[in-house]
Motif scaffolding. Structure first.
Motif, PDB file in Angstrom:
ATOM      1  N   GLU A  15       0.967  -1.035  -0.055  1.00  0.00           N
ATOM      2  CA  GLU A  15       0.019   0.010   0.198  1.00  0.00           C
ATOM      3  C   GLU A  15       1.163   1.229  -0.018  1.00  0.00           C
ATOM      4  O   GLU A  15       1.262   1.720   1.079  1.00  0.00           O
ATOM      5  CB  GLU A  15      -0.812   0.067   1.278  1.00  0.00           C
ATOM      6  CG  GLU A  15      -2.000  -1.216   1.153  1.00  0.00           C
ATOM      7  CD  GLU A  15      -2.892  -1.060   2.225  1.00  0.00           C
ATOM      8  OE1 GLU A  15      -2.896  -0.030   3.115  1.00  0.00           O
ATOM      9  OE2 GLU A  15      -3.602  -2.125   2.620  1.00  0.00           O
ATOM     10  N   ALA A  16       1.119   1.675  -1.050  1.00  0.00           N
ATOM     11  CA  ALA A  16       2.212   2.851  -1.352  1.00  0.00           C
ATOM     12  C   ALA A  16       1.424   4.079  -0.988  1.00  0.00           C
ATOM     13  O   ALA A  16       0.282   4.462  -1.179  1.00  0.00           O
ATOM     14  CB  ALA A  16       2.443   3.119  -2.814  1.00  0.00           C
ATOM     15  N   THR A  17       2.102   5.044  -0.140  1.00  0.00           N
ATOM     16  CA  THR A  17       1.966   6.234   0.285  1.00  0.00           C
ATOM     17  C   THR A  17       2.791   7.094   0.286  1.00  0.00           C
ATOM     18  O   THR A  17       4.181   6.712   0.644  1.00  0.00           O
ATOM     19  CB  THR A  17       1.118   6.394   1.443  1.00  0.00           C
ATOM     20  OG1 THR A  17       0.775   7.837   1.921  1.00  0.00           O
ATOM     21  CG2 THR A  17       1.683   5.785   2.592  1.00  0.00           C
ATOM     22  N   LEU A  18       2.866   8.415  -0.010  1.00  0.00           N
ATOM     23  CA  LEU A  18       3.867   9.449   0.234  1.00  0.00           C
ATOM     24  C   LEU A  18       3.492  10.119   1.669  1.00  0.00           C
ATOM     25  O   LEU A  18       4.156  11.354   1.734  1.00  0.00           O
ATOM     26  CB  LEU A  18       4.240  10.276  -0.835  1.00  0.00           C
ATOM     27  CG  LEU A  18       4.925   9.634  -2.228  1.00  0.00           C
ATOM     28  CD1 LEU A  18       4.991  10.613  -3.335  1.00  0.00           C
ATOM     29  CD2 LEU A  18       6.148   9.216  -1.694  1.00  0.00           C
ATOM     30  N   SER A  19       2.812   9.737   2.466  1.00  0.00           N
ATOM     31  CA  SER A  19       2.494  10.392   3.577  1.00  0.00           C
ATOM     32  C   SER A  19       2.237   9.085   4.448  1.00  0.00           C
ATOM     33  O   SER A  19       1.255   9.053   5.069  1.00  0.00           O
ATOM     34  CB  SER A  19       0.988  11.036   3.562  1.00  0.00           C
ATOM     35  OG  SER A  19       1.023  12.418   2.564  1.00  0.00           O
ATOM     36  N   PRO A  20       3.462   8.566   4.759  1.00  0.00           N
ATOM     37  CA  PRO A  20       3.470   7.378   5.754  1.00  0.00           C
ATOM     38  C   PRO A  20       3.069   7.529   7.127  1.00  0.00           C
ATOM     39  O   PRO A  20       3.676   8.835   7.552  1.00  0.00           O
ATOM     40  CB  PRO A  20       4.578   6.701   5.646  1.00  0.00           C
ATOM     41  CG  PRO A  20       5.468   7.861   5.000  1.00  0.00           C
ATOM     42  CD  PRO A  20       4.541   8.706   4.238  1.00  0.00           C
ATOM     43  N   ARG A  21       2.435   6.994   7.944  1.00  0.00           N
ATOM     44  CA  ARG A  21       2.165   7.333   9.437  1.00  0.00           C
ATOM     45  C   ARG A  21       3.421   6.938  10.258  1.00  0.00           C
ATOM     46  O   ARG A  21       3.829   7.537  11.152  1.00  0.00           O
ATOM     47  CB  ARG A  21       1.078   6.754  10.000  1.00  0.00           C
ATOM     48  CG  ARG A  21      -0.158   7.354   9.300  1.00  0.00           C
ATOM     49  CD  ARG A  21      -1.574   6.642   9.730  1.00  0.00           C
ATOM     50  NE  ARG A  21      -1.695   6.592  11.216  1.00  0.00           N
ATOM     51  CZ  ARG A  21      -2.436   5.665  11.941  1.00  0.00           C
ATOM     52  NH1 ARG A  21      -3.077   5.027  11.349  1.00  0.00           N
ATOM     53  NH2 ARG A  21      -2.482   5.894  13.329  1.00  0.00           N
ATOM     54  N   ARG A  22       3.857   5.927  10.112  1.00  0.00           N
ATOM     55  CA  ARG A  22       4.858   5.143  10.585  1.00  0.00           C
ATOM     56  C   ARG A  22       6.200   4.584   9.381  1.00  0.00           C
ATOM     57  O   ARG A  22       5.827   4.078   8.855  1.00  0.00           O
ATOM     58  CB  ARG A  22       4.804   3.959  11.211  1.00  0.00           C
ATOM     59  CG  ARG A  22       3.646   4.058  12.421  1.00  0.00           C
ATOM     60  CD  ARG A  22       3.239   2.917  13.183  1.00  0.00           C
ATOM     61  NE  ARG A  22       2.379   3.252  14.329  1.00  0.00           N
ATOM     62  CZ  ARG A  22       0.860   3.083  13.856  1.00  0.00           C
ATOM     63  NH1 ARG A  22       0.472   2.810  12.682  1.00  0.00           N
ATOM     64  NH2 ARG A  22      -0.006   3.241  15.017  1.00  0.00           N
ATOM     65  N   VAL A  23       7.296   5.219   9.936  1.00  0.00           N
ATOM     66  CA  VAL A  23       8.625   4.959   8.952  1.00  0.00           C
ATOM     67  C   VAL A  23       9.708   4.390   9.736  1.00  0.00           C
ATOM     68  O   VAL A  23       9.985   4.652  10.826  1.00  0.00           O
ATOM     69  CB  VAL A  23       8.894   6.382   8.228  1.00  0.00           C
ATOM     70  CG1 VAL A  23      10.120   5.874   7.562  1.00  0.00           C
ATOM     71  CG2 VAL A  23       7.905   6.972   7.690  1.00  0.00           C
ATOM     72  N   LEU A  24      10.341   3.356   9.198  1.00  0.00           N
ATOM     73  CA  LEU A  24      11.680   2.690   9.682  1.00  0.00           C
ATOM     74  C   LEU A  24      12.635   3.330   8.922  1.00  0.00           C
ATOM     75  O   LEU A  24      12.657   2.870   7.595  1.00  0.00           O
ATOM     76  CB  LEU A  24      11.282   1.132   9.649  1.00  0.00           C
ATOM     77  CG  LEU A  24      12.451   0.423  10.351  1.00  0.00           C
ATOM     78  CD1 LEU A  24      12.517   0.726  11.757  1.00  0.00           C
ATOM     79  CD2 LEU A  24      12.440  -1.270   9.924  1.00  0.00           C
ATOM     80  N   VAL A  25      13.706   3.635   9.794  1.00  0.00           N
ATOM     81  CA  VAL A  25      14.870   4.064   9.010  1.00  0.00           C
ATOM     82  C   VAL A  25      15.790   3.139   9.409  1.00  0.00           C
ATOM     83  O   VAL A  25      16.196   2.866  10.573  1.00  0.00           O
ATOM     84  CB  VAL A  25      15.273   5.506   9.365  1.00  0.00           C
ATOM     85  CG1 VAL A  25      16.510   6.169   8.818  1.00  0.00           C
ATOM     86  CG2 VAL A  25      14.078   6.404   8.915  1.00  0.00           C
TER      87      VAL A  25
END
Length: 295
Positions: A165-175
């Motif tokens: 599910e692609a989004t450029l407004s992610p709620r949670r991001v893992l770096v």
């Protein structure tokens, strides 16, 4: 920095999935979509001069006739494939017309050896390139296109595997962080996403002493950097327990319900040649999450 121009590369024989994914992302952030349709394999193979390999007449008459007949068939296939390419362009334009989106759709004719260079030139004038499942699963187009966009431009690539599910407004991001220049560039390119996310988790797998920077705790420096930009950051130090870093990161992404993974793409020339297969295997074997890469 926001993404104002997004590049989508798709094949003449691919489905609409990659284009609709890129269009949805552009609509989400109000970006301009530039679509480049890559030629089908037969069109790439037949991009040669008509006189190549034809012996001087009348020497080798039978051989010359055979080769000319083969070349006429190639020309016929070329004509048919060119028509398919133009039809694909019209179909994509019709698809995008209904999406209230600023866009352009382009096609080009070039040999297989030029695929990477064509992709590179296009990616240089875009803020972000989208690599969808259609291109990922294409063994002819995928490797040179990904290499051209990622390694030779300094621009980020968003890999969207099947089922993600692609989004450029992610709620949670893992770096994924390891204090290397590639990871730093990925963070910098994804800064707009990270600052708007509800939660950013910086993950370090078996951090070394030099990952500490000038602070006591691993990851403290990059966490402070992101916090000063307004990101909501926490740091997770993960043991590998004999597993690869990619496996550990993928599992942690699942455990933390991440919407996206941000990481650097590494590679000497030798590793560069293997990256496409490695990324593809990683995506197939791991959770279907969008992967934001920079080099």
């Amino acid at each position: 920095m926001g993404f104002k121009t997004v590049l989508c590369l798709t094949g003449a024989d691919h489905s609409d999935q990659d284009v609709t994914t890129a269009a949805g992302l552009c609509a989400e952030i109000g970006a301009y979509l530039s679509v480049l349709i890559m030629p089908p394999p037969t069109l790439l193979m037949s991009h040669r001069r008509i006189e190549d390999g034809v012996p001087e007449w009348p020497i080798g008459r039978g051989q010359a006739i055979t080769r000319l007949n083969d070349r006429f068939r190639q020309i016929d296939r070329f004509t048919q494939d060119a028509a398919r390419l133009e039809k694909r362009s019209r179909d994509i334009q019709k698809l995008l017309e209904s999406m209230s989106l600023a866009y352009d759709v382009d096609t080009d004719y070039y040999g297989r050896a030029s695929l990477g260079e064509v992709a590179r030139q296009r990616a240089l004038c875009a803020d972000l390139t989208i690599i969808g499942p259609g291109l990922l699963n294409d063994e002819n187009l995928g490797p040179p296109v990904v290499n051209g966009c990622l390694f030779d431009t300094g621009r980020p690539v968003l890999v969207v595997p099947e089922g993600a599910e692609a989004t450029l407004s992610p709620r949670r991001v893992l770096v994924g962080w390891d204090s290397r220049a590639e990871a730093s560039r990925a963070v910098r390119e994804a800064l707009g996403l990270l600052c708007l996310a509800e939660e950013v988790r910086v993950a370090l797998v078996d951090p070394k002493a030099n990952d500490n920077g000038n602070r006591a705790e691993p990851g403290a420096d990059i966490a402070a950097y992101l916090t000063r930009h307004g990101a909501r950051v926490s740091v997770d130090v993960l043991p590998s327990a004999g597993k690869s870093a990619a496996t550990v990161l993928a599992q942690h992404a699942t455990d933390t319900s991440a919407d996206m993974i941000v990481m650097g793409a590494y590679g000497s020339r030798r590793l560069r040649e293997r990256l496409f297969g490695g990324v593809t295997r990683w995506i197939v074997e791991k959770p279907p999450l969008p992967l934001f890469l920079a080099r």
